[in-house]
Write a protein that holds these residues in place. Structure first.
Motif, PDB file in Angstrom:
ATOM      1  N   ARG A  98      27.213  37.717 -25.846  1.00 20.50           N
ATOM      2  CA  ARG A  98      27.633  37.195 -27.152  1.00 20.50           C
ATOM      3  C   ARG A  98      28.325  38.286 -27.960  1.00 20.50           C
ATOM      4  N   PHE A  99      27.761  39.486 -27.907  1.00 20.05           N
ATOM      5  CA  PHE A  99      28.352  40.624 -28.624  1.00 20.05           C
ATOM      6  C   PHE A  99      29.744  40.930 -28.082  1.00 20.05           C
ATOM      7  N   GLU A 100      29.913  40.921 -26.762  1.00 21.94           N
ATOM      8  CA  GLU A 100      31.221  41.154 -26.150  1.00 21.94           C
ATOM      9  C   GLU A 100      32.257  40.153 -26.658  1.00 21.94           C
ATOM     10  N   THR A 101      31.863  38.901 -26.739  1.00 17.15           N
ATOM     11  CA  THR A 101      32.803  37.866 -27.168  1.00 17.15           C
ATOM     12  C   THR A 101      33.209  38.068 -28.621  1.00 17.15           C
ATOM     13  N   LEU A 102      32.241  38.440 -29.473  1.00 17.31           N
ATOM     14  CA  LEU A 102      32.563  38.718 -30.874  1.00 17.31           C
ATOM     15  C   LEU A 102      33.517  39.899 -30.994  1.00 17.31           C
ATOM     16  N   VAL A 103      33.270  40.945 -30.216  1.00 15.70           N
ATOM     17  CA  VAL A 103      34.158  42.106 -30.228  1.00 15.70           C
ATOM     18  C   VAL A 103      35.554  41.704 -29.779  1.00 15.70           C
ATOM     19  N   ASN A 104      35.634  40.874 -28.750  1.00 14.56           N
ATOM     20  CA  ASN A 104      36.937  40.395 -28.275  1.00 14.56           C
ATOM     21  C   ASN A 104      37.688  39.677 -29.392  1.00 14.56           C
ATOM     22  N   HIS A 105      37.015  38.795 -30.124  1.00 14.96           N
ATOM     23  CA  HIS A 105      37.662  38.071 -31.218  1.00 14.96           C
ATOM     24  C   HIS A 105      38.106  39.031 -32.325  1.00 14.96           C
ATOM     25  N   PHE A 106      37.290  40.031 -32.609  1.00 20.61           N
ATOM     26  CA  PHE A 106      37.636  41.007 -33.648  1.00 20.61           C
ATOM     27  C   PHE A 106      38.888  41.782 -33.253  1.00 20.61           C
ATOM     28  N   ILE A 107      38.933  42.249 -31.994  1.00 19.14           N
ATOM     29  CA  ILE A 107      40.073  43.051 -31.526  1.00 19.14           C
ATOM     30  C   ILE A 107      41.350  42.230 -31.475  1.00 19.14           C
ATOM     31  N   GLU A 108      41.258  40.989 -31.044  1.00 18.94           N
ATOM     32  CA  GLU A 108      42.461  40.197 -30.820  1.00 18.94           C
ATOM     33  C   GLU A 108      42.923  39.413 -32.055  1.00 18.94           C
ATOM     34  N   LEU A 109      42.008  39.043 -32.939  1.00 21.55           N
ATOM     35  CA  LEU A 109      42.375  38.193 -34.070  1.00 21.55           C
ATOM     36  C   LEU A 109      42.497  38.935 -35.399  1.00 21.55           C
ATOM     37  N   LEU A 110      41.748  40.012 -35.566  1.00 20.77           N
ATOM     38  CA  LEU A 110      41.753  40.735 -36.850  1.00 20.77           C
ATOM     39  C   LEU A 110      42.467  42.078 -36.775  1.00 20.77           C
ATOM     40  N   VAL A 111      42.187  42.855 -35.739  1.00 19.71           N
ATOM     41  CA  VAL A 111      42.743  44.206 -35.650  1.00 19.71           C
ATOM     42  C   VAL A 111      44.275  44.223 -35.671  1.00 19.71           C
ATOM     43  N   PRO A 112      44.993  43.252 -35.076  1.00 22.97           N
ATOM     44  CA  PRO A 112      46.465  43.304 -35.143  1.00 22.97           C
ATOM     45  C   PRO A 112      47.016  43.419 -36.557  1.00 22.97           C
ATOM     46  N   PHE A 113      46.331  42.874 -37.539  1.00 19.67           N
ATOM     47  CA  PHE A 113      46.822  42.919 -38.912  1.00 19.67           C
ATOM     48  C   PHE A 113      46.633  44.306 -39.548  1.00 19.67           C
ATOM     49  N   PHE A 114      45.898  45.191 -38.871  1.00 22.82           N
ATOM     50  CA  PHE A 114      45.777  46.572 -39.355  1.00 22.82           C
ATOM     51  C   PHE A 114      47.140  47.245 -39.413  1.00 22.82           C
ATOM     52  N   LEU A 115      48.076  46.785 -38.578  1.00 20.70           N
ATOM     53  CA  LEU A 115      49.417  47.379 -38.561  1.00 20.70           C
ATOM     54  C   LEU A 115      50.113  47.261 -39.910  1.00 20.70           C
ATOM     55  N   LEU A 116      49.707  46.308 -40.728  1.00 20.48           N
ATOM     56  CA  LEU A 116      50.372  46.054 -42.003  1.00 20.48           C
ATOM     57  C   LEU A 116      49.696  46.773 -43.161  1.00 20.48           C
ATOM     58  N   LEU A 117      48.664  47.569 -42.865  1.00 17.10           N
ATOM     59  CA  LEU A 117      47.841  48.141 -43.926  1.00 17.10           C
ATOM     60  C   LEU A 117      47.997  49.647 -44.066  1.00 17.10           C
ATOM     61  N   GLY A 118      49.133  50.183 -43.654  1.00 19.70           N
ATOM     62  CA  GLY A 118      49.386  51.604 -43.859  1.00 19.70           C
ATOM     63  C   GLY A 118      49.129  52.457 -42.642  1.00 19.70           C
ATOM     64  N   ARG A 119      49.435  53.753 -42.783  1.00 18.95           N
ATOM     65  CA  ARG A 119      49.417  54.685 -41.661  1.00 18.95           C
ATOM     66  C   ARG A 119      48.039  54.788 -41.004  1.00 18.95           C
ATOM     67  N   ARG A 120      46.996  55.018 -41.804  1.00 18.25           N
ATOM     68  CA  ARG A 120      45.670  55.239 -41.217  1.00 18.25           C
ATOM     69  C   ARG A 120      45.166  54.013 -40.472  1.00 18.25           C
ATOM     70  N   MET A 121      45.387  52.856 -41.035  1.00 11.72           N
ATOM     71  CA  MET A 121      44.935  51.644 -40.369  1.00 11.72           C
ATOM     72  C   MET A 121      45.759  51.370 -39.104  1.00 11.72           C
ATOM     73  N   ALA A 122      47.035  51.748 -39.113  1.00 13.31           N
ATOM     74  CA  ALA A 122      47.854  51.599 -37.908  1.00 13.31           C
ATOM     75  C   ALA A 122      47.334  52.499 -36.792  1.00 13.31           C
ATOM     76  N   ILE A 123      46.958  53.729 -37.150  1.00 13.28           N
ATOM     77  CA  ILE A 123      46.387  54.642 -36.150  1.00 13.28           C
ATOM     78  C   ILE A 123      45.072  54.083 -35.619  1.00 13.28           C
ATOM     79  N   LEU A 124      44.225  53.549 -36.523  1.00 13.95           N
ATOM     80  CA  LEU A 124      42.966  52.937 -36.090  1.00 13.95           C
ATOM     81  C   LEU A 124      43.242  51.766 -35.157  1.00 13.95           C
TER      82      LEU A 124
END
Length: 442
Positions: free
Chosen positions: A143-169
């Protein structure tokens, strides 16, 4: 045709080896590599029908614009990467990950119920030894793996729009995620390739510690105004025009891709243009809940219906077959035939006529076809008179259990016939109707 394809592949290998070993490339060489691979994909039919073929072509096309026009210097003057190219790579990784996340949420309900990882390790196309043990992880870990998968694929891509540090993250998280996928299964070169656009998330300052001091000093000298000259060279001007053209082209070709991402009928791994420059991506939109395998068997018996006929199995290079064979570890190498056999196993042979084509070549014992297999039970003997396809359900054995102690990684149960016994003479009309060359026994 075979010699032409061999020449294309060897030419691409030679150019790629030059770029890799020397660290030198220009737009001309990169364009040649892209063109050669595009040619192979376009004529490869089902053999090159995998989603990462388009991803490699798109990545390679963008890579053209990272290079100087014709200089082969390892650190060329006056050719810094354009922001347009950097953001094109970021747009690529954004689409890859978000597309994969959306197709899961919109697809199989097990992704919404957080149960898909209960099945994934056992039913993925080509499991590896780590998959065997990961499959037996506790339910809460899946269950934890699946939640992490959703976080990486659905939320993390938008980090690219939040400045340099978030893009590096974003870049760090995506690369870590791809490494975990590489370790847990043989997904060809897909995850290795997905690391490439993730590198565009890092700037010079964040990458500097990974470079030697001499290279950093040379790059710093090139950035000084006095070293750039008073007027840009012709190559730099042409390159600037090409970069602007690239930006306009990517924007235009992204329109159907964005509409597809927003659509409730999203499709994955689709190209909307013949050059495969901007594509839509996704993976595992549905998860098979049980693993089935097609096992090809041959016999020398005159009568395939004779109960005493001895049927011997052809073993593939990596896909499950022999119960005692350890799952292979071959990523980033891609055994294309093994993958196609995985797709065929949850369809019918009528939907996969190529498998009858394969059986015909095995009946003729064609050397080129046999080279794609691990073992040929008829080596050094007369060719088989009949070949059939048997359908089995496969499951991982329990680590430490009875079957594992007996040396078995898998247990299996016969489902029934996949295709009936066929012989070479009986396939003649089948081949003629499809304009396929009729196999001839050596």
């Amino acid at each position: 045709m075979d010699s032409t394809l061999d020449c294309l592949a060897l030419a691409g290998l030679a150019v790629a080896a030059f770029v890799l070993l020397t660290g030198c490339a220009n737009m001309m060489l990169m364009f040649l590599l892209w063109l050669l691979y595009l040619s192979l994909v376009n004529v490869g039919q089902i053999w090159y029908s995998f989603g990462w073929e388009s991803q490699l072509l798109e990545t390679g096309f963008l890579g053209i614009f990272l290079c100087p026009l014709w200089s082969l210097s390892r650190l060329p003057q006056g050719s810094p990467p354009s922001r347009i190219v950097i953001w094109s790579f970021r747009w690529l990784i954004f689409r890859i990950m978000l597309g994969a996340g959306l197709i899961k949420i919109r697809g199989d309900r097990c992704w919404r119920e957080l149960t898909c990882m209960d099945y994934h390790y056992e039913t993925q196309p080509v499991p590896n030894p780590i998959s065997y043990f990961m499959h037996r992880s506790p339910w809460w870990f899946h269950r934890f793996e699946t939640l992490v998968n959703h976080f990486i694929e659905l939320l993390v891509p938008f980090f690219l729009l939040l400045g340099r540090r978030m893009a590096i993250l974003h870049g760090l998280l995506q690369i870590l995620f791809q490494v975990l996928l590489i370790l847990s299964g043989n997904l060809s070169f897909l995850n290795w390739l997905t690391v490439v656009p993730s590198l565009a998330c890092f700037d010079d300052a964040s990458l500097a510690p990974l470079l030697g001091r001499r290279l950093r000093q040379r790059a710093a000298r090139l950035q000084r105004p006095g070293t750039r000259g008073h007027s840009p060279a012709l190559g730099s001007c042409v390159r600037r025009v090409l970069n602007i053209s690239l930006g306009l082209l990517i924007t235009y070709l992204s329109i159907p891709v964005v509409l597809n991402l927003l659509s409730s009928r999203q499709v994955m791994n689709t190209s909307f243009n013949s050059l495969r420059i901007v594509n839509t991506y996704g993976a595992f939109g549905s998860i098979t809940k049980e693993r089935t395998e097609v096992i090809l068997q041959g016999t020398s018996s005159l009568d395939p219906n004779d109960p005493t006929a001895v049927w011997e199995e052809f073993e593939f290079k990596c896909k499950p077959g022999d119960l005692r064979r350890r799952p292979c570890l071959i990523s980033p190498y891609h055994y294309r035939l093994d993958w196609l056999m995985w797709f065929a196993a949850f369809q019918t042979y009528e939907q996969n006529e190529w498998i009858i084509h394969l059986a015909g070549k095995l009946l003729a014992q064609e050397e080129e076809t046999l080279s794609l297999l691990a073992t040929n039970p008829f080596a050094g003997r007369d060719p088989p008179r009949w070949i059939r396809g048997e359908h089995f359900r496969y499951k991982f054995s329990q680590p430490g259990g009875k079957h594992a102690r007996d040396g078995k990684w898998w247990i299996r149960k016969r489902i029934g016939p996949y295709f009936p016994p066929i012989n070479l003479q009986g396939l003649r009309k089948f081949f003629e109707d499809r304009n396929w060359p009729y196999p001839v026994q050596d």
